[in-house]
Design an enzyme around this catalytic site. Structure first.
Site, short mmCIF file in Angstrom:
data_model
loop_
_atom_site.label_atom_id
_atom_site.label_comp_id
_atom_site.label_asym_id
_atom_site.label_seq_id
_atom_site.Cartn_x
_atom_site.Cartn_y
_atom_site.Cartn_z
N GLY A 56 45.33 37.29 36.18
CA GLY A 56 45.98 37.02 37.94
C GLY A 56 46.43 38.21 38.09
O GLY A 56 47.17 38.88 38.87
N HIS A 57 45.41 39.82 38.66
CA HIS A 57 45.56 41.18 39.09
C HIS A 57 43.83 41.27 39.09
O HIS A 57 43.16 40.51 38.60
CB HIS A 57 46.27 40.89 37.86
CG HIS A 57 45.56 42.07 36.41
ND1 HIS A 57 45.56 40.97 35.39
CD2 HIS A 57 44.79 42.96 36.25
CE1 HIS A 57 45.06 41.44 34.44
NE2 HIS A 57 44.24 42.54 34.13
N ALA A 58 44.19 42.70 39.89
CA ALA A 58 42.70 42.97 39.24
C ALA A 58 43.11 45.03 39.33
O ALA A 58 43.80 45.37 38.47
CB ALA A 58 41.75 42.97 40.59
N ARG A 65 41.24 38.46 38.03
CA ARG A 65 40.03 37.83 37.28
C ARG A 65 41.61 36.79 36.89
O ARG A 65 42.82 37.51 36.81
CB ARG A 65 40.05 39.14 36.34
CG ARG A 65 40.62 39.79 34.90
CD ARG A 65 42.19 40.28 35.47
NE ARG A 65 40.83 41.20 36.45
CZ ARG A 65 40.34 42.58 35.37
NH1 ARG A 65 40.42 42.86 34.80
NH2 ARG A 65 39.80 43.42 36.32
N ILE A 115 46.06 45.23 40.88
CA ILE A 115 47.25 44.89 41.56
C ILE A 115 47.37 43.73 41.20
O ILE A 115 46.17 42.63 40.80
CB ILE A 115 45.66 45.12 43.01
CG1 ILE A 115 45.20 46.31 43.32
CG2 ILE A 115 46.28 44.47 43.98
CD1 ILE A 115 43.65 46.45 43.31
#
Length: 131
Positions: free
Chosen positions: A48-50, A95, A120
């Protein structure tokens, strides 16, 4: 979704069992951090981030799980279920990991040590970053 790549990890087969090795130029970055996910409930998700700068290489050491990848315009789901294949995730890709099988272990090799400012974590911020 260019630069997202499944990479074969060299496998040495032996009647006593297989051995895989990650060294030299197997992956396109120097490993600065290693961590792994395990005991993840099948209905939970991780990620749940980049990342702005960090590259990651994910391997299903045991079991299986899905990696949902999003470049801001397209989504793709990749199932990892072989310990001699890894998923290279470049920078700027959102992802989410989901659908973990019982006993699955996800090994992550990262190009950098933990740095919160590289993450992020909000999808709207990710969309702004991509534009």
């Amino acid at each position: 979704m260019h630069k997202i790549e499944i990479i074969d990890i060299p496998k040495i087969e032996d009647r006593r069992g297989n051995l895989s090795v990650i060294e030299k130029d197997c992956i396109p970055f120097e490993i600065k951090r290693v961590y792994y996910l395990y005991d993840v409930p099948s209905d939970a998700y991780r990620g749940g981030h980049a990342h702005k700068e960090q590259l990651e290489f994910l391997i299903a050491l045991s079991g299986s799980f899905n990696v949902v990848l999003d470049d801001g315009a397209n989504k793709q789901t990749i199932t990892l279920n072989k310990p001699n294949k890894g998923l290279l995730i470049p920078t700027g890709i959102w992802r989410e990991l989901e659908n973990f099988s019982s006993g699955s272990v996800c090994l992550v090799l990262a190009s950098a040590e933990f740095l919160e400012s590289d993450y992020i974590r909000d999808y709207n911020d990710f969309k702004t970053f991509k534009n």
